[in-house]
Design a protein around this motif. Structure first.
Motif, mmCIF file in Angstrom:
data_model
loop_
_atom_site.group_PDB
_atom_site.id
_atom_site.type_symbol
_atom_site.label_atom_id
_atom_site.label_comp_id
_atom_site.label_asym_id
_atom_site.label_seq_id
_atom_site.Cartn_x
_atom_site.Cartn_y
_atom_site.Cartn_z
ATOM 1 N N ILE A 13 -1.939 11.585 6.684
ATOM 2 C CA ILE A 13 -2.004 10.701 5.521
ATOM 3 C C ILE A 13 -3.060 9.630 5.753
ATOM 4 N N SER A 14 -3.415 8.924 4.682
ATOM 5 C CA SER A 14 -4.386 7.843 4.794
ATOM 6 C C SER A 14 -3.675 6.547 5.167
ATOM 7 N N LYS A 15 -4.449 5.553 5.586
ATOM 8 C CA LYS A 15 -3.870 4.269 5.956
ATOM 9 C C LYS A 15 -3.383 3.489 4.744
ATOM 10 N N LYS A 16 -3.730 3.943 3.547
ATOM 11 C CA LYS A 16 -3.259 3.288 2.333
ATOM 12 C C LYS A 16 -2.059 4.012 1.722
ATOM 13 N N ALA A 17 -1.481 4.958 2.444
ATOM 14 C CA ALA A 17 -0.372 5.760 1.910
ATOM 15 C C ALA A 17 0.823 4.881 1.555
ATOM 16 N N THR A 18 1.479 5.227 0.449
ATOM 17 C CA THR A 18 2.692 4.521 0.045
ATOM 18 C C THR A 18 3.874 5.037 0.866
ATOM 19 N N GLN A 19 4.999 4.316 0.793
ATOM 20 C CA GLN A 19 6.196 4.758 1.502
ATOM 21 C C GLN A 19 6.669 6.119 0.998
ATOM 22 N N GLU A 38 6.718 13.940 18.056
ATOM 23 C CA GLU A 38 5.561 13.110 17.707
ATOM 24 C C GLU A 38 5.606 12.713 16.229
ATOM 25 N N ILE A 39 5.985 13.667 15.375
ATOM 26 C CA ILE A 39 6.107 13.407 13.938
ATOM 27 C C ILE A 39 7.196 12.369 13.680
ATOM 28 N N ASN A 40 8.322 12.513 14.371
ATOM 29 C CA ASN A 40 9.429 11.577 14.224
ATOM 30 C C ASN A 40 9.011 10.156 14.622
ATOM 31 N N GLU A 41 8.299 10.048 15.751
ATOM 32 C CA GLU A 41 7.864 8.730 16.232
ATOM 33 C C GLU A 41 6.908 8.073 15.238
ATOM 34 N N ALA A 42 5.986 8.851 14.689
ATOM 35 C CA ALA A 42 5.041 8.311 13.707
ATOM 36 C C ALA A 42 5.772 7.804 12.468
ATOM 37 N N TYR A 43 6.769 8.558 12.033
ATOM 38 C CA TYR A 43 7.511 8.151 10.834
ATOM 39 C C TYR A 43 8.336 6.893 11.101
ATOM 40 N N GLU A 44 8.942 6.806 12.290
ATOM 41 C CA GLU A 44 9.737 5.616 12.627
ATOM 42 C C GLU A 44 8.900 4.339 12.513
ATOM 43 N N VAL A 45 7.633 4.422 12.886
ATOM 44 C CA VAL A 45 6.764 3.243 12.834
ATOM 45 C C VAL A 45 6.276 2.989 11.413
ATOM 46 N N LEU A 46 5.717 4.007 10.762
ATOM 47 C CA LEU A 46 5.065 3.791 9.474
ATOM 48 C C LEU A 46 6.049 3.574 8.331
ATOM 49 N N SER A 47 7.310 3.984 8.492
ATOM 50 C CA SER A 47 8.299 3.761 7.436
ATOM 51 C C SER A 47 8.926 2.373 7.518
ATOM 52 N N ARG A 75 4.836 -1.208 10.937
ATOM 53 C CA ARG A 75 3.559 -0.687 10.421
ATOM 54 C C ARG A 75 2.491 -1.769 10.430
ATOM 55 N N ALA A 76 2.865 -3.004 10.032
ATOM 56 C CA ALA A 76 1.901 -4.104 10.019
ATOM 57 C C ALA A 76 1.402 -4.398 11.432
ATOM 58 N N THR A 77 2.334 -4.386 12.398
ATOM 59 C CA THR A 77 1.939 -4.603 13.792
ATOM 60 C C THR A 77 1.004 -3.498 14.272
ATOM 61 N N TYR A 78 1.346 -2.238 13.937
ATOM 62 C CA TYR A 78 0.524 -1.100 14.370
ATOM 63 C C TYR A 78 -0.858 -1.145 13.729
ATOM 64 N N ASP A 79 -0.916 -1.481 12.428
ATOM 65 C CA ASP A 79 -2.211 -1.540 11.739
ATOM 66 C C ASP A 79 -3.126 -2.579 12.368
ATOM 67 N N GLN A 80 -2.554 -3.673 12.862
ATOM 68 C CA GLN A 80 -3.368 -4.753 13.404
ATOM 69 C C GLN A 80 -3.675 -4.584 14.887
ATOM 70 N N TYR A 81 -2.675 -4.104 15.661
ATOM 71 C CA TYR A 81 -2.847 -4.082 17.112
ATOM 72 C C TYR A 81 -2.744 -2.690 17.739
ATOM 73 N N GLY A 82 -2.409 -1.670 16.944
ATOM 74 C CA GLY A 82 -2.302 -0.326 17.487
ATOM 75 C C GLY A 82 -1.070 -0.125 18.355
ATOM 76 N N HIS A 83 -1.103 0.916 19.194
ATOM 77 C CA HIS A 83 0.045 1.247 20.045
ATOM 78 C C HIS A 83 0.375 0.108 21.000
#
Length: 400
Positions: free
Chosen positions: A13-19, A49-58, A63-71
């Motif tokens: 998905i893109s970084k602008k993806a909605t929930q 890996e898919i589960n971990e990504a969803y836990e963060v971006l949902s 998500r805000a922390t990840y977008d600004q500072y990454g892992h």
């Protein structure tokens, strides 16, 4: 150590993806790589890996922390992504209310006997789980509660303030009533699952017939297909509005505290969420706060300190004049009762009570004196100071 992939790339998905888009991507990939139906060697690792990504971006905060500072930003906050991906999958796809339900069911015929329970434990982590064949269809596509921040000055936090705050709110689309379709005629029964929301597959094994039930990938388990999306919300099921609301920030609010304003959040049908407002207080150049007590330094001319005088002191309510005694020492504290911060807890028992203001006397640099003024001061200072004499005697004894 292996480098973690970008979470947006993991879900495709893109970084602008909605929930909504994040949730759809997770459902599609989780079903594709679930080890129960994908026997590839790397399926389980991809599933985690898919589960971990969803836990963060949902999660909006993660998500805000990840977008600004990454892992690294998530690591510094102590998040390790350690939840069980299989429990998370079951909750996402099958749990309704408080029961245990999931997306896969195993049944055995012939001589299978009790092996059904064994397979339940092998594939689903143990326990006697009852599988649900239907998915909740009227889930709200966003959180009803809103988290927001507000910065106030130090004096505003002490005295309280009424403030107009601008927030963006979400509401069920008035045109499609949350269906996402342009009209009721644009909602069709899913031809693949025939409206059940699930598809079943049977496999014959040496232990009997194994039947798996999975949520239909075409309709995402809703049993419905939308042929034309709503022209107002564009299929999102909700609309957004910018609102300006009046909020009362009561006196004595602490820095970092969160205030809840009921029914000021997002809405869906007849339900309305709350606004949770975190307050950030700007530091003061004059006051320091400890609980409900205020502290401030007050510069005093040394002559005024020696003779006693009426001085001006700062308070949250403005400048106040007080009398100081003669010969007041540098660093001496004076307590001014009731000029601190409103004590909300104490109000319950003994009326409207405030904390105290504690001022510390600080000698200012002496002002510039004329020659005649200095002569007069020398005349006054002819008599010896007992403290100075005592100090000089101590020095003399020490040095011999």
């Amino acid at each position: 150590m292996a480098t973690k992939r970008d979470y947006y790339d993991v879900l495709g998905i893109s970084k602008k993806a909605t929930q909504d888009e994040i949730k759809r991507a997770f459902r599609r990939l989780a079903m594709q790589y679930h080890p129960d139906r994908n026997k590839a060697a790397d399926a389980e690792q991809k599933f985690k890996e898919i589960n971990e990504a969803y836990e963060v971006l949902s999660d909006e905060k993660r998500r805000a922390t990840y977008d600004q500072y990454g892992h690294e930003g998530l690591n510094q906050q102590g998040w390790t992504g350690g939840s069980n991906p299989f429990d998370f999958f079951n909750e996402m796809f099958g749990r309704q209310g408080g029961g245990n339900s999931g997306g896969v069911h195993f049944s055995f015929g012939g001589d299978g006997g009790g092996f059904g329970d064994i397979f339940e434990q092998m594939f689903n982590g143990g326990g006697n789980r009852r599988r649900s064949s239907k998915r909740q269809q009227n889930t709200i596509p966003y959180e009803l509660d809103i988290d927001a921040n507000l910065t106030v000055t130090f004096l505003e936090s002490v005295l309280g303030i009424n403030r107009k705050v601008k927030i963006n709110t979400k509401h069920q689309c008035p045109k499609c009533h949350g269906s996402g379709a342009d009209s009721p005629n644009d909602i069709k029964t899913c031809p693949r699952c025939h409206g059940t929301g699930v598809i079943s597959t049977k496999h014959r094994t040496i232990l009997g017939v194994m039947e798996s039930q999975e949520y239909c990938p075409d309709c995402q388990g809703t049993g419905k297909i939308i042929s034309k999306i709503c022209s107002q919300c564009h299929g999102r099921k909700f609309v957004e509005r910018e609102e300006i609301i009046d909020l009362e920030i009561k006196a004595g609010v602490q820095n970092g505290s969160t205030l809840r304003f009921p029914s000021k959040g997002n809405s869906w049908e007849t339900a309305t969420g709350n606004l949770d407002l975190t307050i950030y207080v700007q530091p003061s150049r004059v006051f320091k706060r400890k609980d409900n007590v205020l502290y401030a330094n007050v510069l005093v001319d040394p002559i005024d300190a020696i003779t006693g005088s009426r001085i001006k002191i700062p308070t949250p309510h403005g400048i106040k004049e007080i009398d100081i005694k003669s010969n007041i020492a540098n660093g001496e504290e004076i307590t001014v009762s009731g000029y601190g911060i409103k004590d909300v807890k104490r109000k319950i028992f003994s009326g409207n009570a405030n904390g105290d203001l504690v001022i510390t006397i600080v000698y200012a640099k002496p002002k510039h004196y004329s020659h005649s003024e200095l002569s007069k001061l020398k005349e006054i200072n002819n008599s010896p100071n007992p403290d100075v004499e005592a100090f000089n005697n101590t020095v003399s004894k020490e040095l011999g």
